[in-house]
Scaffold this motif. Structure first.
Motif, PDB file in Angstrom:
ATOM      1  N   ARG A 296     -18.450  47.443 -11.343  1.00  0.00           N
ATOM      2  CA  ARG A 296     -19.586  47.261 -10.442  1.00  0.00           C
ATOM      3  C   ARG A 296     -19.582  48.343  -9.378  1.00  0.00           C
ATOM      4  O   ARG A 296     -20.612  48.727  -8.867  1.00  0.00           O
ATOM      5  N   CYS A 297     -18.380  48.810  -9.010  1.00  0.00           N
ATOM      6  CA  CYS A 297     -18.326  49.741  -7.877  1.00  0.00           C
ATOM      7  C   CYS A 297     -17.925  51.145  -8.285  1.00  0.00           C
ATOM      8  O   CYS A 297     -18.415  52.105  -7.741  1.00  0.00           O
TER       9      CYS A 297
ATOM     10  N   GLU B  54     -27.113  48.293 -11.252  1.00  0.00           N
ATOM     11  CA  GLU B  54     -26.387  49.521 -11.532  1.00  0.00           C
ATOM     12  C   GLU B  54     -25.572  49.355 -12.807  1.00  0.00           C
ATOM     13  O   GLU B  54     -25.240  48.243 -13.190  1.00  0.00           O
TER      14      GLU B  54
ATOM     15  N   LYS C 118     -12.834  48.767  -5.924  1.00  0.00           N
ATOM     16  CA  LYS C 118     -12.981  47.647  -4.989  1.00  0.00           C
ATOM     17  C   LYS C 118     -13.337  46.337  -5.712  1.00  0.00           C
ATOM     18  O   LYS C 118     -12.818  45.287  -5.389  1.00  0.00           O
ATOM     19  N   CYS C 119     -14.276  46.406  -6.641  1.00  0.00           N
ATOM     20  CA  CYS C 119     -14.902  45.182  -7.135  1.00  0.00           C
ATOM     21  C   CYS C 119     -14.013  44.365  -8.059  1.00  0.00           C
ATOM     22  O   CYS C 119     -14.294  43.201  -8.326  1.00  0.00           O
ATOM     23  N   GLY C 120     -12.950  44.973  -8.573  1.00  0.00           N
ATOM     24  CA  GLY C 120     -11.980  44.205  -9.337  1.00  0.00           C
ATOM     25  C   GLY C 120     -12.297  43.933 -10.794  1.00  0.00           C
ATOM     26  O   GLY C 120     -11.470  43.366 -11.503  1.00  0.00           O
ATOM     27  N   HIS C 121     -13.465  44.323 -11.267  1.00  0.00           N
ATOM     28  CA  HIS C 121     -13.815  43.973 -12.646  1.00  0.00           C
ATOM     29  C   HIS C 121     -13.041  44.749 -13.690  1.00  0.00           C
ATOM     30  O   HIS C 121     -12.978  44.350 -14.840  1.00  0.00           O
TER      31      HIS C 121
ATOM     32  N   ILE D 135     -15.143  52.484  -7.660  1.00  0.00           N
ATOM     33  CA  ILE D 135     -14.227  53.076  -6.676  1.00  0.00           C
ATOM     34  C   ILE D 135     -13.061  52.145  -6.349  1.00  0.00           C
ATOM     35  O   ILE D 135     -12.474  52.216  -5.285  1.00  0.00           O
TER      36      ILE D 135
ATOM     37  N   PRO E  85     -20.250  54.867   0.457  1.00  0.00           N
ATOM     38  CA  PRO E  85     -19.962  55.143  -0.960  1.00  0.00           C
ATOM     39  C   PRO E  85     -20.911  54.427  -1.924  1.00  0.00           C
ATOM     40  O   PRO E  85     -20.905  54.729  -3.115  1.00  0.00           O
ATOM     41  N   TYR E  86     -21.693  53.489  -1.396  1.00  0.00           N
ATOM     42  CA  TYR E  86     -22.593  52.744  -2.290  1.00  0.00           C
ATOM     43  C   TYR E  86     -24.002  53.346  -2.334  1.00  0.00           C
ATOM     44  O   TYR E  86     -24.854  52.882  -3.084  1.00  0.00           O
TER      45      TYR E  86
END
Lengths: 289, 245, 337
Positions: free
Chosen positions: A250-251, A54, A255-258, A253, A3-4
């Motif tokens: 950041r992601c 990104e 995952k990254c939590g931001h 999708i 996915p990245y």
């Protein structure tokens, strides 16, 4: 499928919308990727400048016009600053689309009130042209608050719709803050659709059928509560108020939590659960707006 | 090719030398940069205008100040490199006026070298990028120069030393050994190299901008039994008067 | 469907069993390093500290690495970083097994994080029973006993271990080492129950989770947050060591003139950039906002996964300001009365 991983997209055209914003028209290099890339108004993509980083950005083109995607990029951070130095023909990476997008099918047959401030015009432009192109919506109002004449995004389109919009079921109203000869010219030509003030001033005298209207909002964080007040004062149900929000994901999708917002009773990921939320969701998730 | 100059004001020379310690990675840099002045590396010197200037050290005399202004005026992008340049480092933290110091050391208030109170270069000119560290981490300067060469603004760090310390899973010397460590309030980027060797962070990269909570750190160190004077000195070694509590 | 099965591993066979695990992958076990414990690669049983309290970094470091190289830039294209090797995590505590299951919910949710998935599939988790120390409060969160999420779980007996099998792989390991195991006796089970009872009574800390989520939501303006804003250093240590914290930051780094890597590293919601968006607006501008956010995130109750906290006590042990998770929540509750 990683996915990245990002897909090559070629910059077909760059238009300078304002001194700060450029419109990038892109097409995936791989024709399969072009076919597979299906999106809804209100969704976003992650732009990948390989080796540099990104950033997330909303799609401002409409899926009703195929073959290309458009991104409106404001020069504001290190990545967007670099993006502005790119030229037509350059290749960047794109992954997405992400997020839920606006429920366009659900709103079919209704009146749409699009309320945008500043850069909030970008995702709503996708809705605007989707609605006009599909012809499935009773009437579209666009209330657009801008700082000055120079800051009007998609100025040619906005002026075109000011002139000819009513014929295709779209009423544009414009509020500007900084007076200039150009604005006064617009105000004279299109009174009362253009006025000096902020976006909420455009609600003056506006009435709508609350059973058959949806409001879609996008703008700077401070704008939301004032616009929502105007809508609630006119008895529009919070479930009919959609807003699209931003965070620096950041992601994209979940995952990254931001983009996690909320409290112990309700946690939302803006990227996955949003970026489009109803006002009900904002009421039950603190910190959303 | 970008034109690069490395200039030293008053410092120990370590920051300029540290660039040379990039060894084989220097070859990557010279793929994009033409070195027009680098006293530590070569006597070659030729420039009127520079794309990137790296300046190390504090402004401690009139000659430093003049050099600094000349370089700033003739360079597009100025990097303040090392804590001397960004925060003033040890010489910047010495209290008292220059005349008093001269008198104390030489017995006379005369100032033939036109010495000034040591201050970081950021107090005199605006810089495009500040990279602290005494010395800084050399891979950081490599990444910064590469980013500039490729046309993108180098990212700025915003996290304390603790983050990298934990990423490396070093034993926390503050909690587990009671060693005074300024990691929680000091800007990271050093890869917690001191804590790796079981030495507490001395705060050489300066306080974490905006976020530092020196008041709480002060209380923690006091509770560990260090006296206020010791902590005060520790706080100001690299950061002059910037850490208040 | 997981078939629970109990076997006994006598002490004299323990080392043989341990060594046999090498064929399943690189053994990583808790090792004492100075005054902390850390999961490290081990070659022999004597390096392992089986009676450890908690490692500094939880086992999540094997699945989401502290610094994790995702992609390699070669000639303008991203290449996927190289594959994973099989690992055996030996001696994982119940709270950490629960922590991994919470991470699973995030990383294995669509779209799946392929790095995490591959590493998870390539790992064997061998749990071990423990005694709580002054920081542990897993019992009050129900994470003191693992029903799933491991391949084998070793429970201490006076003369060996009672082994619970938790997965097909676990069965395969027992199958392959048939000779070292014995059937369990009534006496072993009795000891097992006694041990668990003794353990349950040894907890010094407990979290009052009654109505916790609602209570916290009501306490948004609590003065307790203001008090802790002054004490908290905002250093992010609590996030780094947390088995369920999963925020990460991504950075691109140059390895040479034309090649780069995309690396993700653990991030902390205490950092200024965490809530920052382009244009300079910060959704959590103060330390108070961030401190509260962390407690909200940890105390969020997901009906399918429970709380985002497993009560391992790491944030307390590694907080330089000695802020205690349970105490903060108790104080918030108290202030609401």
């Amino acid at each position: 499928m990683n996915p990245y991983q990002t897909y090559d997209a070629k910059i077909l055209e760059i238009r300078e919308l304002t001194p700060r914003e450029k419109l990038f028209t892109l097409r995936f290099v791989d024709s399969e990727a072009n076919k597979e890339f299906k999106y809804k108004p209100g969704q976003f993509v992650i732009v990948d400048i390989r080796g540099f980083g990104e950033f997330p950005i909303s799609l401002c083109s409409t899926p009703t016009r195929e073959g290309y995607i458009q991104l409106c990029v404001r020069r504001v951070g290190r990545m967007t600053k670099y993006m502005h130095t790119l030229k037509e023909g350059d290749v960047i990476g794109i992954r997405g689309p992400y997020g839920n997008g606006f429920p366009m099918e659900k709103m079919e047959g209704s009146e749409l009130i699009l309320v945008s401030g500043g850069l909030g015009m970008a995702p709503l432009r996708s809705v605007l042209w989707y609605a006009i192109d599909s012809g499935k919506y009773e009437h579209i109002y666009l209330l657009y608050g801008t700082k000055s004449y120079e800051d009007i995004l998609f100025r040619d389109e906005i002026i075109h719709l000011l002139k000819h919009g009513d014929a295709i079921g779209c009423t544009v109203k414009l509020a500007y803050e900084v007076e200039s000869p150009s604005c006064i010219y617009l105000e004279r030509g299109f009174s009362p659709k253009v006025c000096k003030g902020v976006v909420t001033d455009l609600f003056r005298g506006m009435e709508f059928d609350v059973e058959n209207t949806y409001a879609l909002i996008c703008g700077p964080p401070v704008m939301y509560k004032y616009v929502i007040k105007e809508l609630l004062d006119r008895k529009l149900s919070p479930g009919r108020i959609y807003m699209t929000l931003e965070r620096r994901m950041r992601c994209g999708i979940g995952k990254c939590g931001h983009c996690i917002v909320g409290t112990s009773t309700s946690i939302k990921y803006i990227c996955k659960d949003g970026p489009v939320f109803t006002y009900w969701e904002a009421l039950s998730t603190r910190g959303l707006i | 090719m970008l034109k690069l100059g490395v200039f030293e004001l008053t410092d120990c020379g370590g920051c300029a030398l540290n660039i040379l310690f990039l060894y084989e990675k220097l070859f990557d840099i010279i793929k994009f940069y033409e070195i027009k002045e680098f006293h530590m590396a070569s006597s070659f010197k030729e420039h009127d205008h520079l794309d990137v200037a790296i300046i190390t050290g504090t402004v401690s005399c009139q000659r430093d100040l003049e050099l600094l202004k000349r370089v700033r005026n003739n360079s597009n992008y100025v990097i303040a490199l090392g804590t001397c340049a960004t925060h003033g480092d040890v010489q910047g933290s010495v209290e008292g006026s220059i005349r008093e110091k001269l008198e104390k050391v030489y017995g006379s208030r005369a100032n033939p070298m036109k010495a000034l109170d040591s201050k970081p270069i950021v107090e005199y000119v605006a810089v495009d990028y500040a990279l602290p560290g005494c010395p800084y981490d050399k891979d950081e300067v490599y990444q910064v120069l590469m980013d500039i060469a490729k046309g993108v603004e180098p990212p700025k760090k915003d996290y304390p030393v603790c983050i990298e310390c934990k990423l490396n899973e070093y034993e926390c010397v503050l909690i587990k050994r009671g060693i005074p460590c300024l990691g929680p309030i000091t800007l990271g980027g050093c890869n917690a190299i001191c804590v790796k060797s079981k030495v507490g962070c001395i705060g050489c990269r300066g306080p974490l901008p905006k976020e530092a909570n020196p008041a709480s750190e002060f209380e923690i160190l006091k509770e560990l039994g260090y006296d206020e004077e010791y902590i005060r000195k520790k706080f100001k070694t690299f950061a002059r008067g910037e850490l208040r509590w | 469907m997981i078939i629970l099965r109990y076997v006994k591993l006598p002490s004299e066979n323990f080392e043989e069993f341990f060594n046999s695990l090498k064929q399943w992958g690189e053994i990583n076990a808790p090792v004492k390093q100075g005054n902390i414990y850390s999961f490290k690669k081990v070659d022999s049983l004597k390096e392992v500290s089986l009676d450890y309290t908690r490692t500094m970094l939880p086992p999540k470091k094997f699945f989401v690495k502290p610094r994790d190289e995702l992609l390699k830039l070669k000639e303008g294209k991203w290449e996927e970083s190289n594959g994973t090797k099989p690992v055996v995590l030996f001696g994982v505590h119940s709270c950490d097994i629960h922590g991994l299951q919470i991470l699973d919910k995030v990383y294995l949710d669509e779209p799946v994080d392929i790095y995490y998935k591959k590493r998870r599939e390539n790992s064997i988790i061998i749990g071990i029973s423990c005694m709580p120390d002054e920081y542990c409060f897993c019992k009050s969160l129900g994470t003191d006993f693992a029903m799933t999420g491991f391949d084998l779980f070793l429970h201490e007996l006076p003369d060996g271990y009672l082994v619970r099998v938790g997965s097909v792989k676990g069965h395969e390991i027992v199958w392959a080492n048939e000779g070292v195991f014995e059937p369990i006796s009534e006496e072993d089970l009795k000891y097992f129950r006694e041990f668990e009872e003794k353990r349950a009574n040894s907890f010094k800390r407990s979290l009052n989770k009654e109505g916790l989520a609602d209570m916290l939501d009501l306490a948004f303006e609590s003065p307790v947050w203001k008090k802790y804003e002054k004490i908290c250093l905002g250093c992010g240590n609590c996030n780094m060591v947390c088995p369920t914290c999963r925020c990460y930051e991504v950075c691109d780094l140059w390895v040479n003139a034309y090649e780069g890597v995309r690396v993700r590293r653990y991030d902390s919601c205490f950092m200024e950039s965490h809530g920052l968006v382009a244009g300079g607006h910060n959704f959590r501008p103060t330390r108070l906002d961030r401190f509260r956010h962390r407690y909200y995130c940890k105390s969020y109750f997901d009906p399918s996964a429970g709380f985002n906290c497993v009560g391992c006590g790491r944030c307390d042990e590694f907080c330089p300001a000695k802020i205690e998770h349970v105490k903060v929540l108790d104080e918030v509750r108290e202030a609401l009365k």
